[in-house]
Design an enzyme around this catalytic site. Structure first.
Site, mmCIF file in Angstrom:
data_model
loop_
_atom_site.group_PDB
_atom_site.id
_atom_site.type_symbol
_atom_site.label_atom_id
_atom_site.label_comp_id
_atom_site.label_asym_id
_atom_site.label_seq_id
_atom_site.Cartn_x
_atom_site.Cartn_y
_atom_site.Cartn_z
ATOM 1 N N PRO A 206 -19.520 22.599 32.019
ATOM 2 C CA PRO A 206 -20.285 23.580 32.773
ATOM 3 C C PRO A 206 -21.475 24.172 32.016
ATOM 4 O O PRO A 206 -21.395 24.442 30.819
ATOM 5 C CB PRO A 206 -19.264 24.673 33.094
ATOM 6 C CG PRO A 206 -18.114 24.434 32.192
ATOM 7 C CD PRO A 206 -18.110 22.972 31.880
ATOM 8 N N ARG B 173 -31.465 27.312 29.207
ATOM 9 C CA ARG B 173 -30.346 28.198 28.899
ATOM 10 C C ARG B 173 -30.334 28.556 27.410
ATOM 11 O O ARG B 173 -30.193 27.658 26.570
ATOM 12 C CB ARG B 173 -29.049 27.478 29.266
ATOM 13 C CG ARG B 173 -27.800 28.210 28.838
ATOM 14 C CD ARG B 173 -26.576 27.303 28.942
ATOM 15 N NE ARG B 173 -25.390 28.021 28.554
ATOM 16 C CZ ARG B 173 -24.271 27.438 28.134
ATOM 17 N NH1 ARG B 173 -24.184 26.125 28.077
ATOM 18 N NH2 ARG B 173 -23.243 28.172 27.799
ATOM 19 N N ASN C 108 -18.487 17.070 25.507
ATOM 20 C CA ASN C 108 -18.782 18.482 25.249
ATOM 21 C C ASN C 108 -18.145 19.264 26.397
ATOM 22 O O ASN C 108 -18.714 19.348 27.490
ATOM 23 C CB ASN C 108 -20.287 18.745 25.181
ATOM 24 C CG ASN C 108 -20.579 20.188 24.765
ATOM 25 O OD1 ASN C 108 -19.710 21.050 24.874
ATOM 26 N ND2 ASN C 108 -21.785 20.449 24.297
ATOM 27 N N ALA D 194 -17.639 25.649 28.064
ATOM 28 C CA ALA D 194 -16.710 26.794 28.069
ATOM 29 C C ALA D 194 -15.262 26.378 28.338
ATOM 30 O O ALA D 194 -14.324 27.083 27.928
ATOM 31 C CB ALA D 194 -17.159 27.834 29.087
#
Ligand code: DQA
Length: 142
Positions: A9, A17, A71, A74
């Site tokens: 996410p 970001r 990856n 979160a």
């Protein structure tokens, strides 16, 4: 060899970001870099915000014996469901390397825990996109 490069996410927002943490390059830039690094191989970069979709991709890795660079973003810190899916990959003898752009251990305390690391083949964190490139070196050696 095909290699799945799976991103969890918010990683679709790379470039905009928190550039001070994640840099200004995009996921597309990551794909270009990895494909240039490993031109002989089929590098399949994907991103999703959806936990079930990420799990389906891990089942695909098991069923096709495809190595994974993951990856988990979160999800790293709390997803036991993802952890169980990662365990299916590595217990099937398929290598899976957990990567992080930042070094989660140098950040907020909630990021110090990974529920994924103990079932991953290995972990590389803190080197920006080079974390992925180093994982690729490992998966493609010899
Ligand atoms: C991350 C670190 C995580 O803590 C965070 O939630 C991310 C990105 C990294 O690549 O540094 O989304 O996995």
């Amino acid at each position: 060899m095909r290699i799945l490069v799976l991103n969890g996410p918010n990683l679709g927002r790379l470039g905009v970001r928190e550039p001070e943490v994640y840099g200004s390059a995009t996921l597309e830039d990551l794909q270009t870099t990895l494909r240039a690094d490993a031109a002989k191989h089929d590098i399949d970069v994907r991103q999703t915000n959806s936990e079930p979709e990420l799990m389906e991709w891990l089942y695909e890795a098991v069923d096709t014996g495809t190595p994974v660079i993951l990856n988990p973003a979160a999800f790293t810190h709390y997803s036991y469901a993802l952890r169980d899916a990662v365990a299916m990959v590595t217990k099937a003898g398929v290598p899976l390397i957990e990567v992080h752009i930042s070094n989660p251990h140098a950040r907020e305390e909630f990021r110090h825990t990974s529920v994924i690391s103990s079932v991953a083949t290995g972990v590389i964190a803190g080197f920006g996109f080079d974390s992925y490139r180093l994982a690729l070196v490992q998966l493609t050696r010899n």
